[in-house]
Design an enzyme around this catalytic site. Sequence first.
Site, PDB file in Angstrom:
ATOM      1  NE  ARG A  99      -1.012  -0.800   4.875  1.00  0.00           N
ATOM      2  CZ  ARG A  99      -0.083  -0.221   5.753  1.00  0.00           C
ATOM      3  NH1 ARG A  99       0.473   0.998   5.581  1.00  0.00           N
ATOM      4  NH2 ARG A  99       0.120  -0.822   6.911  1.00  0.00           N
TER       5      ARG A  99
ATOM      6  CG  HIS B 205      -3.685   0.828   8.799  1.00  0.00           C
ATOM      7  ND1 HIS B 205      -4.478  -0.441   8.538  1.00  0.00           N
ATOM      8  CD2 HIS B 205      -4.488   1.288   9.874  1.00  0.00           C
ATOM      9  CE1 HIS B 205      -5.426  -0.578   8.988  1.00  0.00           C
ATOM     10  NE2 HIS B 205      -5.671   0.459   9.987  1.00  0.00           N
TER      11      HIS B 205
ATOM     12  CE1 TYR C  82       3.751   1.133   8.112  1.00  0.00           C
ATOM     13  CE2 TYR C  82       3.217   2.925   9.709  1.00  0.00           C
ATOM     14  CZ  TYR C  82       2.836   2.122   8.705  1.00  0.00           C
ATOM     15  OH  TYR C  82       1.578   2.490   8.193  1.00  0.00           O
TER      16      TYR C  82
END
Lengths: 325, 355
Positions: free
Chosen positions: B260, B264, B273
């Site tokens: 992606r 999220h 991250y």
Amino acid sequence: MAQMNMLEAIRDAMRVELKRDPNVLIFGEDVGKVGGVFRVTEGLQEEFGEERVFDTPLAESAIAGLAVGMGTQGFRPIAEIQFVGFIYEALDQMFVQAARMRYRSGGRYNAPIVFRTPFGGGVKAAELHTDSLEGLALQTPGMKVIVPSNPYDAKGLMISAIRDNDPVFFMEHLNLYRKFKAEVPEGEYTIEIGKANVVREGSDVTIIAYGMMVHTAVAAAEELEKSGIKAEVIDLRTLLPLDIDTIVESIKKTNRAIVVQEAQKTSGVAAEVIAQINEKAILHLEAPVLRVAGPDTVYPFALIEDTWLPTPARVAAAVHKVLEF
Amino acid sequence: MSKQPHVVHADPVTPLSVLSLDGDVVNPDFLPALSDEQLKEIMYRMVFTRAWDDRAVNLGRQGRLGFYAPVSGQEASMVGSEYALNKDDYVCPGYRDIPQLVWHGLPLYQAFLYSRGHQHGGQVPADVNVLMPQIIIGAQVLHATGIAMAFKKRGEKRVAITYTGDGGSSEGDFYEALNFAGAFKLPVIFAVQNNGYAITTPFKKQTGAQSIAHKAVAAGIQGVQVDGMDVLAVIKAVSDAAERARNGEGATLIEILTYRFRPHSMSDDATKYRTKDEEAEWALKDPLIRFGKYLEKKGLWTEEDTDRVKEEAKATVNEHIKKAEATEKMTVPGLIDSMFETTPAYLEEQKADFQ
């Protein structure tokens, strides 16, 4: 009329519905060839075949989730969770997925499922086989909860539950499965979900109970009668929706009530019943409504359960308390 | 050292791919049989989905959508897997899988209503074979097994597909579903879109297994790994799985390796991250570029086509967001009436407090 015990009556209800509606299915752990660990489904696979009555792998969440998926496609699953303590494994699928299906989909889908499970103490079963977990279900919008106390009611309520287009949690008390036989009509008949039953009339106090505790309440009422106290006993039969009207009618007559449940005392069915009595009948009360229940411990190991469970003597003592208030 | 017979072995898996990053066919054996019109339709849907995602992110920032999980990067996985199905197959989605729902027939404005928290978003039209998006990770994987069992019992040649992510493949429901599908030989496809992260937790912390596809072995179903940035590979994998399912050969677990491009959800910070290098590496695999090059070489697609579809998507999204915004508001009595088929007396009483 046939004489049946409660498990035979439940089996008969399922047989009637399997015959009537090809969309009715039974599945769960060991329900097929052997007919379940209590033989409630005995003979049904033989009669209706493995397509209709079948064993699943051992996985409670999958049993419940399978039922949810099949329910969206027009099947009417009767899913057996082998013992009540195992519903914890299936809580999301039962209490979230099934119970919210109609709401989440705005009525596009429903979950016409009966989740059957044995529960109830006094039989010295293993840990987590007997707990009264109906209180959990009562906190679950979208789920109906039925606890029959006798063979006649069990059959009529089971047929109603199978025909209901919403999920029903049908709890079968272990101690009642083979306790006694009663007259049960052949063929189909229904008992309305959400209607309590006055099993014993009286004028001095109302004892409200369900499941095995109906019998404890009746035993207490018989004892009390020896000293001239006439207790009315109400069998709730359905815990959700609760038939508060029948309770209020009784309290108008008796002005006193106690509620008996096997489950731990706090936040359970009895607490809910008393809250609703306060809302609807407080001016008819001459005394606070008391609860007779298990103490707030983990459901105990077998050797102490007879002391832990409510007894006729404890029920009678509570009745004396409200009469002497 | 030779393999010891008493130790279970699982050989490494290589993802199925059809196209190189330059859009050349590298595995002609796996090239799905599609007409030029179909190839253009697939590109149309991917470009449309990207433009819709871009617009949805903006609408989210403007407060015109509610919870929204971005999909850019996953178009090949989402569009390709749905394209491989028939309209009477069933789609059981997770919360990010809105494109599959819409391409399977859910009106776009209902997807927006779902995002906004309107109940009508889940009121799937009767002729659209999808469940509403699932929030509980993995719960829908079991529903797909139930739906597949319904098809099997009725002798219908239909397939249920369910989507979850790499995180979802760690849930108990996922294993129970795979096991049921194996035991009952159900016509179900478990599509795991491994986008590398369960919110922020990287795949290497998700499992000790060498791949998600390997998890099929223990359930006795077929496991497949596919390059999820290659739409033709995804179509091939899902088509094959659907064919097996329709032929009574049971379930398939397809691990779709994808990415992606955005976080999220609209409320997390991917820079905490992920690295720039990683993002740049995946950007090279962009399914739109890769498939676009393939089509350009075949003379089926141009940049102008992309621009035209983007404009069309923008106009469509605007029309549907307006329709969503104009949809009648929900009421508490209405919600109460949706709890049961017949509203019981105690709920009728509770309704009165809101009327």
